[in-house]
Design a protein around this motif. Structure first.
Motif, mmCIF file in Angstrom:
data_model
loop_
_atom_site.group_PDB
_atom_site.id
_atom_site.type_symbol
_atom_site.label_atom_id
_atom_site.label_comp_id
_atom_site.label_asym_id
_atom_site.label_seq_id
_atom_site.Cartn_x
_atom_site.Cartn_y
_atom_site.Cartn_z
ATOM 1 N N SER A 101 9.313 -15.426 -3.806
ATOM 2 C CA SER A 101 8.857 -15.159 -5.169
ATOM 3 C C SER A 101 7.374 -15.449 -5.372
ATOM 4 N N THR A 102 6.803 -16.366 -4.614
ATOM 5 C CA THR A 102 5.386 -16.712 -4.789
ATOM 6 C C THR A 102 4.494 -16.103 -3.712
ATOM 7 N N TYR A 103 5.039 -15.250 -2.874
ATOM 8 C CA TYR A 103 4.315 -14.718 -1.726
ATOM 9 C C TYR A 103 3.520 -13.457 -2.073
ATOM 10 N N THR A 104 2.525 -13.206 -1.229
ATOM 11 C CA THR A 104 1.811 -11.950 -1.178
ATOM 12 C C THR A 104 2.065 -11.321 0.182
ATOM 13 N N PHE A 105 2.374 -10.035 0.165
ATOM 14 C CA PHE A 105 2.599 -9.277 1.394
ATOM 15 C C PHE A 105 1.536 -8.193 1.511
ATOM 16 N N ALA A 106 1.196 -7.879 2.754
ATOM 17 C CA ALA A 106 0.150 -6.873 2.974
ATOM 18 C C ALA A 106 0.421 -6.094 4.243
ATOM 19 N N TRP A 107 -0.221 -4.959 4.323
ATOM 20 C CA TRP A 107 -0.294 -4.164 5.539
ATOM 21 C C TRP A 107 -1.750 -4.115 5.980
ATOM 22 N N PHE A 108 -1.940 -4.330 7.281
ATOM 23 C CA PHE A 108 -3.226 -4.145 7.932
ATOM 24 C C PHE A 108 -3.022 -3.148 9.059
ATOM 25 N N ARG A 109 -4.122 -2.633 9.585
ATOM 26 C CA ARG A 109 -4.014 -1.730 10.722
ATOM 27 C C ARG A 109 -5.196 -1.922 11.651
ATOM 28 N N GLY A 128 -10.083 0.970 19.474
ATOM 29 C CA GLY A 128 -11.488 0.626 19.514
ATOM 30 C C GLY A 128 -12.067 0.135 18.207
ATOM 31 N N LYS A 129 -11.195 -0.167 17.242
ATOM 32 C CA LYS A 129 -11.670 -0.595 15.926
ATOM 33 C C LYS A 129 -11.203 -2.009 15.631
ATOM 34 N N GLU A 130 -11.853 -2.613 14.652
ATOM 35 C CA GLU A 130 -11.396 -3.908 14.178
ATOM 36 C C GLU A 130 -10.216 -3.717 13.228
ATOM 37 N N ARG A 131 -9.466 -4.788 13.072
ATOM 38 C CA ARG A 131 -8.364 -4.754 12.123
ATOM 39 C C ARG A 131 -8.911 -4.559 10.705
ATOM 40 N N GLU A 132 -8.221 -3.732 9.935
ATOM 41 C CA GLU A 132 -8.665 -3.500 8.562
ATOM 42 C C GLU A 132 -7.494 -3.562 7.597
ATOM 43 N N PHE A 133 -7.809 -3.942 6.405
ATOM 44 C CA PHE A 133 -6.835 -4.046 5.324
ATOM 45 C C PHE A 133 -6.405 -2.660 4.872
ATOM 46 N N VAL A 134 -5.118 -2.529 4.537
ATOM 47 C CA VAL A 134 -4.593 -1.267 4.024
ATOM 48 C C VAL A 134 -4.106 -1.419 2.576
ATOM 49 N N ALA A 135 -3.183 -2.340 2.349
ATOM 50 C CA ALA A 135 -2.598 -2.492 1.014
ATOM 51 C C ALA A 135 -1.922 -3.851 0.907
ATOM 52 N N ALA A 136 -1.773 -4.327 -0.317
ATOM 53 C CA ALA A 136 -1.101 -5.607 -0.541
ATOM 54 C C ALA A 136 -0.406 -5.608 -1.884
ATOM 55 N N LEU A 137 0.608 -6.450 -1.988
ATOM 56 C CA LEU A 137 1.247 -6.658 -3.280
ATOM 57 C C LEU A 137 1.751 -8.090 -3.365
ATOM 58 N N ARG A 138 1.854 -8.573 -4.584
ATOM 59 C CA ARG A 138 2.546 -9.821 -4.834
ATOM 60 C C ARG A 138 4.026 -9.532 -4.984
ATOM 61 N N ARG A 195 1.373 -17.616 -1.045
ATOM 62 C CA ARG A 195 0.588 -17.855 -2.266
ATOM 63 C C ARG A 195 0.311 -16.527 -2.938
ATOM 64 N N GLY A 196 0.003 -16.596 -4.203
ATOM 65 C CA GLY A 196 -0.286 -15.373 -4.953
ATOM 66 C C GLY A 196 -1.749 -15.019 -4.847
ATOM 67 N N LEU A 197 -2.079 -14.094 -3.985
ATOM 68 C CA LEU A 197 -3.469 -13.684 -3.817
ATOM 69 C C LEU A 197 -3.866 -12.718 -4.925
ATOM 70 N N ILE A 198 -5.162 -12.583 -5.089
ATOM 71 C CA ILE A 198 -5.688 -11.655 -6.087
ATOM 72 C C ILE A 198 -6.391 -10.514 -5.368
ATOM 73 N N THR A 199 -6.849 -9.540 -6.125
ATOM 74 C CA THR A 199 -7.385 -8.337 -5.493
ATOM 75 C C THR A 199 -8.589 -8.630 -4.608
ATOM 76 N N SER A 200 -9.345 -9.670 -4.930
ATOM 77 C CA SER A 200 -10.519 -9.976 -4.110
ATOM 78 C C SER A 200 -10.165 -10.730 -2.839
ATOM 79 N N SER A 201 -9.081 -11.462 -2.837
ATOM 80 C CA SER A 201 -8.705 -12.259 -1.665
ATOM 81 C C SER A 201 -7.639 -11.582 -0.810
ATOM 82 N N ALA A 202 -6.888 -10.664 -1.379
ATOM 83 C CA ALA A 202 -5.798 -10.024 -0.632
ATOM 84 C C ALA A 202 -6.270 -9.275 0.607
ATOM 85 N N PRO A 203 -7.445 -8.651 0.613
ATOM 86 C CA PRO A 203 -7.875 -7.918 1.817
ATOM 87 C C PRO A 203 -8.313 -8.786 3.001
ATOM 88 N N ARG A 204 -8.409 -10.073 2.829
ATOM 89 C CA ARG A 204 -8.874 -10.939 3.918
ATOM 90 C C ARG A 204 -7.709 -11.362 4.786
#
Length: 126
Positions: A29-37, A41-51, A100-109
Protein backbone atom coordinates in the motif's frame (compact mmCIF):
# COMPACT_ATOMS: atom_id res chain seq x y z
CA UNK A 1 10.00 -8.59 -1.86
CA UNK A 2 10.17 -10.62 -5.06
CA UNK A 3 9.41 -9.21 -8.49
CA UNK A 4 8.82 -11.44 -11.49
CA UNK A 5 8.67 -9.70 -14.86
CA UNK A 6 7.18 -11.33 -17.93
CA UNK A 7 5.49 -10.55 -21.23
CA UNK A 8 8.41 -9.55 -23.40
CA UNK A 9 8.89 -10.79 -26.92
CA UNK A 10 9.44 -9.94 -30.56
CA UNK A 11 6.97 -7.59 -32.21
CA UNK A 12 6.87 -5.55 -35.39
CA UNK A 13 7.01 -1.78 -35.35
CA UNK A 14 3.59 -0.35 -34.68
CA UNK A 15 2.59 -3.35 -32.60
CA UNK A 16 1.93 -3.71 -28.92
CA UNK A 17 2.91 -5.76 -25.88
CA UNK A 18 1.84 -5.88 -22.26
CA UNK A 19 4.46 -6.53 -19.63
CA UNK A 20 3.59 -7.89 -16.21
CA UNK A 21 5.42 -7.63 -12.93
CA UNK A 22 4.13 -10.01 -10.27
CA UNK A 23 5.03 -8.80 -6.79
CA UNK A 24 5.08 -10.85 -3.61
CA UNK A 25 6.40 -10.74 -0.08
CA UNK A 26 4.76 -7.69 1.45
CA UNK A 27 1.72 -5.50 1.55
CA UNK A 28 2.33 -2.81 -1.01
CA UNK A 29 0.00 0.00 0.00
CA UNK A 30 2.88 2.44 0.60
CA UNK A 31 5.07 1.30 -2.30
CA UNK A 32 6.03 2.86 -5.60
CA UNK A 33 6.52 0.60 -8.60
CA UNK A 34 8.32 1.47 -11.81
CA UNK A 35 9.52 0.16 -15.12
CA UNK A 36 13.01 0.89 -16.40
CA UNK A 37 14.69 -0.29 -19.56
CA UNK A 38 18.16 -0.75 -20.93
CA UNK A 39 18.70 -0.87 -24.66
CA UNK A 40 21.74 -2.34 -26.39
CA UNK A 41 24.74 -0.16 -25.69
CA UNK A 42 22.67 2.27 -23.66
CA UNK A 43 22.36 3.19 -20.03
CA UNK A 44 19.34 2.17 -18.03
CA UNK A 45 16.51 4.67 -18.36
CA UNK A 46 13.25 5.33 -16.61
CA UNK A 47 10.02 4.43 -18.40
CA UNK A 48 7.06 4.82 -16.03
CA UNK A 49 6.09 4.67 -12.37
CA UNK A 50 3.05 4.62 -10.16
CA UNK A 51 2.22 4.62 -6.49
CA UNK A 52 0.33 1.53 -5.42
CA UNK A 53 -2.21 3.83 -3.79
CA UNK A 54 -2.95 5.35 -7.18
CA UNK A 55 -1.88 8.82 -6.07
CA UNK A 56 0.79 9.23 -8.72
CA UNK A 57 1.68 8.04 -12.18
CA UNK A 58 4.49 9.47 -14.28
CA UNK A 59 6.09 8.68 -17.61
CA UNK A 60 9.26 9.39 -19.52
CA UNK A 61 8.59 11.85 -22.32
CA UNK A 62 9.67 9.24 -24.89
CA UNK A 63 6.78 6.93 -24.00
CA UNK A 64 4.07 9.30 -22.80
CA UNK A 65 0.91 8.77 -24.78
CA UNK A 66 2.02 5.33 -26.01
CA UNK A 67 2.63 3.41 -22.78
CA UNK A 68 0.37 3.01 -19.77
CA UNK A 69 1.29 1.71 -16.32
CA UNK A 70 -1.35 0.19 -14.09
CA UNK A 71 -1.72 -2.21 -11.21
CA UNK A 72 -4.10 -4.94 -10.10
CA UNK A 73 -4.57 -4.91 -6.34
CA UNK A 74 -6.00 -8.42 -6.25
CA UNK A 75 -3.29 -10.02 -8.38
CA UNK A 76 -0.48 -7.87 -6.87
CA UNK A 77 0.71 -7.23 -10.39
CA UNK A 78 1.95 -4.12 -12.14
CA UNK A 79 1.43 -3.85 -15.87
CA UNK A 80 3.04 -1.86 -18.65
CA UNK A 81 0.85 -1.63 -21.73
CA UNK A 82 3.08 -0.63 -24.64
CA UNK A 83 1.44 0.56 -27.84
CA UNK A 84 2.77 1.87 -31.14
CA UNK A 85 6.14 0.30 -30.50
CA UNK A 86 9.19 1.43 -32.44
CA UNK A 87 12.65 -0.12 -32.82
CA UNK A 88 13.89 2.47 -30.31
CA UNK A 89 11.81 0.70 -27.66
CA UNK A 90 13.98 -2.41 -28.00
CA UNK A 91 15.46 -3.10 -24.58
CA UNK A 92 15.44 -5.31 -21.54
CA UNK A 93 12.64 -4.04 -19.35
CA UNK A 94 12.95 -4.21 -15.57
CA UNK A 95 10.35 -3.67 -12.91
CA UNK A 96 11.38 -2.11 -9.64
CA UNK A 97 9.79 -1.37 -6.27
CA UNK A 98 10.45 1.20 -3.58
CA UNK A 99 8.99 0.88 -0.05
CA UNK A 100 7.98 4.52 -0.03
CA UNK A 101 5.71 6.90 -1.86
CA UNK A 102 7.87 8.62 -4.44
CA UNK A 103 6.87 11.77 -6.25
CA UNK A 104 7.19 12.68 -9.90
CA UNK A 105 10.63 14.22 -9.40
CA UNK A 106 12.09 11.27 -7.49
CA UNK A 107 10.33 8.36 -9.22
CA UNK A 108 12.64 8.39 -12.29
CA UNK A 109 15.79 7.83 -10.21
CA UNK A 110 16.81 4.21 -10.15
CA UNK A 111 18.69 4.55 -6.88
CA UNK A 112 15.38 5.21 -5.12
CA UNK A 113 14.29 1.62 -5.70
CA UNK A 114 15.23 -1.21 -3.36
CA UNK A 115 13.92 -4.20 -5.29
CA UNK A 116 14.40 -5.20 -8.92
CA UNK A 117 13.01 -7.95 -11.10
CA UNK A 118 15.07 -10.05 -13.49
CA UNK A 119 14.14 -8.24 -16.71
CA UNK A 120 12.23 -9.24 -19.80
CA UNK A 121 13.46 -8.69 -23.36
CA UNK A 122 11.43 -6.60 -25.77
CA UNK A 123 12.55 -6.55 -29.38
CA UNK A 124 10.81 -4.39 -31.96
CA UNK A 125 11.62 -5.10 -35.60
CA UNK A 126 11.36 -2.48 -38.31
Amino acid sequence: VQLQASGGGLVQAGGYLRLSCAASGRAFSTYTFAWFRQGPGKEREFVAALRWSGAMTTYASSVRGRFAISRDRVENTVYLQMNTLTPEDTAVYYCAAAPRGLITSSAPRGDNYDYWGQGTQVTVSS
